[in-house]
Design an enzyme around this catalytic site. Structure first.
Site, mmCIF file in Angstrom:
data_model
loop_
_atom_site.group_PDB
_atom_site.id
_atom_site.type_symbol
_atom_site.label_atom_id
_atom_site.label_comp_id
_atom_site.label_asym_id
_atom_site.label_seq_id
_atom_site.Cartn_x
_atom_site.Cartn_y
_atom_site.Cartn_z
ATOM 1 N N PHE A 150 6.692 -0.435 -10.150
ATOM 2 C CA PHE A 150 7.744 -1.356 -9.701
ATOM 3 C C PHE A 150 7.222 -2.102 -8.484
ATOM 4 C CE2 PHE A 150 11.321 -2.777 -7.198
ATOM 5 C CZ PHE A 150 12.133 -3.363 -8.148
ATOM 6 N N ASP A 188 0.169 -1.088 -3.413
ATOM 7 C CA ASP A 188 1.564 -1.353 -3.058
ATOM 8 C C ASP A 188 2.101 -0.101 -2.370
ATOM 9 O OD1 ASP A 188 4.260 -1.693 -2.871
ATOM 10 O OD2 ASP A 188 4.543 -2.461 -4.908
ATOM 11 N N LYS A 248 9.965 -1.823 3.523
ATOM 12 C CA LYS A 248 10.873 -0.677 3.672
ATOM 13 C C LYS A 248 10.776 0.020 5.037
ATOM 14 C CE LYS A 248 11.554 0.368 -1.239
ATOM 15 N NZ LYS A 248 12.991 0.334 -1.427
HETATM 16 N N1 PLP Z 1 7.147 -2.342 -4.261
HETATM 17 C C1 PLP Z 1 7.601 -1.094 -4.334
HETATM 18 C C2 PLP Z 1 6.636 0.024 -4.570
HETATM 19 C C3 PLP Z 1 8.969 -0.816 -4.200
HETATM 20 O O1 PLP Z 1 9.411 0.444 -4.310
HETATM 21 C C4 PLP Z 1 9.847 -1.892 -3.982
HETATM 22 C C5 PLP Z 1 11.293 -1.662 -3.880
HETATM 23 O O2 PLP Z 1 11.824 -0.644 -4.252
HETATM 24 C C6 PLP Z 1 9.319 -3.189 -3.898
HETATM 25 C C7 PLP Z 1 7.971 -3.375 -4.041
HETATM 26 C C8 PLP Z 1 10.228 -4.365 -3.640
HETATM 27 O O3 PLP Z 1 10.720 -4.268 -2.333
HETATM 28 P P1 PLP Z 1 12.010 -5.087 -1.896
HETATM 29 O O4 PLP Z 1 13.193 -4.455 -2.538
HETATM 30 O O5 PLP Z 1 12.024 -4.951 -0.390
HETATM 31 O O6 PLP Z 1 11.823 -6.491 -2.324
#
Ligand code: PLP
Length: 408
Positions: A149, A234, A263
């Site tokens: 994700f 990521d 986050k």
């Molecule tokens: N990347 C990862 C691994 C995530 O867990 C998330 C959100 O849960 C995102 C990207 C996207 O982040 P945002 O919700 O701040 O756009």
């Protein structure tokens, strides 16, 4: 705030909350399946709703509130910055953005930083970096991992290898291929002359807490170096101290070319960041990419305050100790409850997998004053504030124990 847990089962939504939720449904887009609780304030690892009911927070705003709630130093840092300079745009330099980039680059071993507002924006930035990097020799394909994700905007959504998030929004951006996690042979097979980057979450969050093997990441690192492919991690969810290291890759034996953060970085203030290694640090030229709020002094001050706490010598050992406590507690629950078929994760990013959908269990825990998040269909995720203590972990585990006992 009184932090004693009150186990007051509430079977219907109290009146005041019901009225607020009714108002909310009239004016907010129906994008979330929010629980019927209106939160008002918090302190440490506890939150309180508008009826005064207290909740132990085992999900930290989905791995965001790393310092818990109402951290006095954090509040002070943001207030002081707001008193000084709130926003000025990237047409000018500001001190907090430079200081934050200095801390992050020093701690990560990366050379330079780019700031934005969220995880998905950080991932968009990495995708643009990858495509521009590949442009020199006509490469544009990006390989991502099944179950991953990466966010909800089109680039990050196209990188996300879970069809359920694409449904209704096709066509996705072209140029993404997916391979299974921890399958190095599949990755080798998928790479071709067109491949410019690989994107991996060291620990998959939304996909259900799946940890990338150390050996796999080492193999990917070597392969990317050999074939001049950009290795992007990521760490939006698993970074910023959650694994007991400031960056999850730091005990996985590798250094990426690019790492995305968000986050926990802002501890509740919206901020995302992309850190780039020296050999990739000049890909963007002025005008290639941008973000009005990126590097905003307020957001950067918030992140500096978070890092100030995370970098205290006792903090990462505390996370590792609490992670052990949580993991052992979950293993004990597994021995007692046959509904739990797996316990997995790393640091304060763990999950239990159930034989049944997790949502009803999460709802019962909520009624008993414990906030949990799902991850995937049958898993419950544990991403509490990093400041959580033994008593709080035990209190949360007791609630889950009680709920699972009532269910069996
Ligand atoms: N990347 C990862 C691994 C995530 O867990 C998330 C959100 O849960 C995102 C990207 C996207 O982040 P945002 O919700 O701040 O756009």
């Amino acid at each position: 705030m009184n932090t004693n847990l009150s186990l007051n089962h509430t079977s219907t939504t109290p009146l005041q909350s019901a009225q607020w939720i009714k108002r909310g449904k009239q004016v907010l887009l129906n994008a979330y399946s929010s629980f019927p609780v209106v939160l008002e304030k918090g302190n440490g690892c506890y939150l309180e709703d508008i009826e005064g009911k207290k909740y132990l927070d085992f999900m930290a705003g989905v791995a965001v509130n790393s310092l818990g709630h109402h951290n006095v130093d954090y509040i002070q840092a943001i207030q002081t910055q707001l008193d000084t300079l709130g926003h000025c745009s990237n047409l000018y330099w500001n001190k907090p953005a430079i200081e934050l980039a200095e801390i992050l680059t020093e701690q990560s071993g990366m050379a330079k930083a780019f700031f934005c507002n969220s995880g998905t924006e950080a991932m968009e930035t990495t995708i643009k970096l990858a495509r521009k990097f590949g442009k020199n020799n006509g490469r544009s394909e990006i390989i991502t991992i099944e179950g991953s994700f990466h966010g909800r905007t089109y680039g990050a959504l196209s990188a996300t290898a879970q069809k359920k998030y694409h449904a209704g929004f096709e066509p996705m951006l072209p140029g993404f291929t997916n391979v299974p996690l921890n399958d190095f042979a599949a990755m080798q097979n998928a790479i071709d002359q067109q491949t410019c980057a690989i994107i991996v979450e060291p620990i998959q969050g939304e996909g259900g807490i799946h940890v990338a093997d150390k050996k796999y990441l080492e193999q990917l690192r070597d392969l990317c170096t050999e074939k001049q492919i950009m290795l992007i991690l990521d760490e939006v969810q698993c970074g910023m101290g959650r694994t007991g290291q400031l960056f999850a890759y730091q005990d996985m034996g590798i250094t990426p070319d690019v790492v995305a953060l968000a986050k926990g970085l802002g501890g509740g203030f919206p901020i995302g960041a992309v850190l780039v290694a020296e050999n990739m640090a000049d890909i963007f030229k002025p005008g290639d990419h941008g973000c009005t709020f990126g590097g905003n002094p307020l957001a950067c001050s918030a992140a500096i305050a978070v890092l100030h706490t995370l970098l205290k010598p006792e903090m990462m050992p505390h996370v590792i100790k609490m992670a052990k406590e949580l993991h052992n507690g979950l293993l004990s629950l597994q021995q007692k409850h046959k509904q739990i078929i797996d316990v997995r994760g790393k640091g304060l990013m763990q999950a239990i997998e159930l034989t049944e959908p997790s949502r009803p269990i999460i709802e019962l825990c909520l009624k008993d004053g414990l906030l949990l998040a799902g991850a995937g269909q049958n898993s419950i995720r544990f991403v509490p504030p990093l400041i959580i203590n033994e008593q709080e972990i035990q209190a949360g585990l007791n609630i889950i124990d009680l709920v699972l006992s009532e269910q069996s």
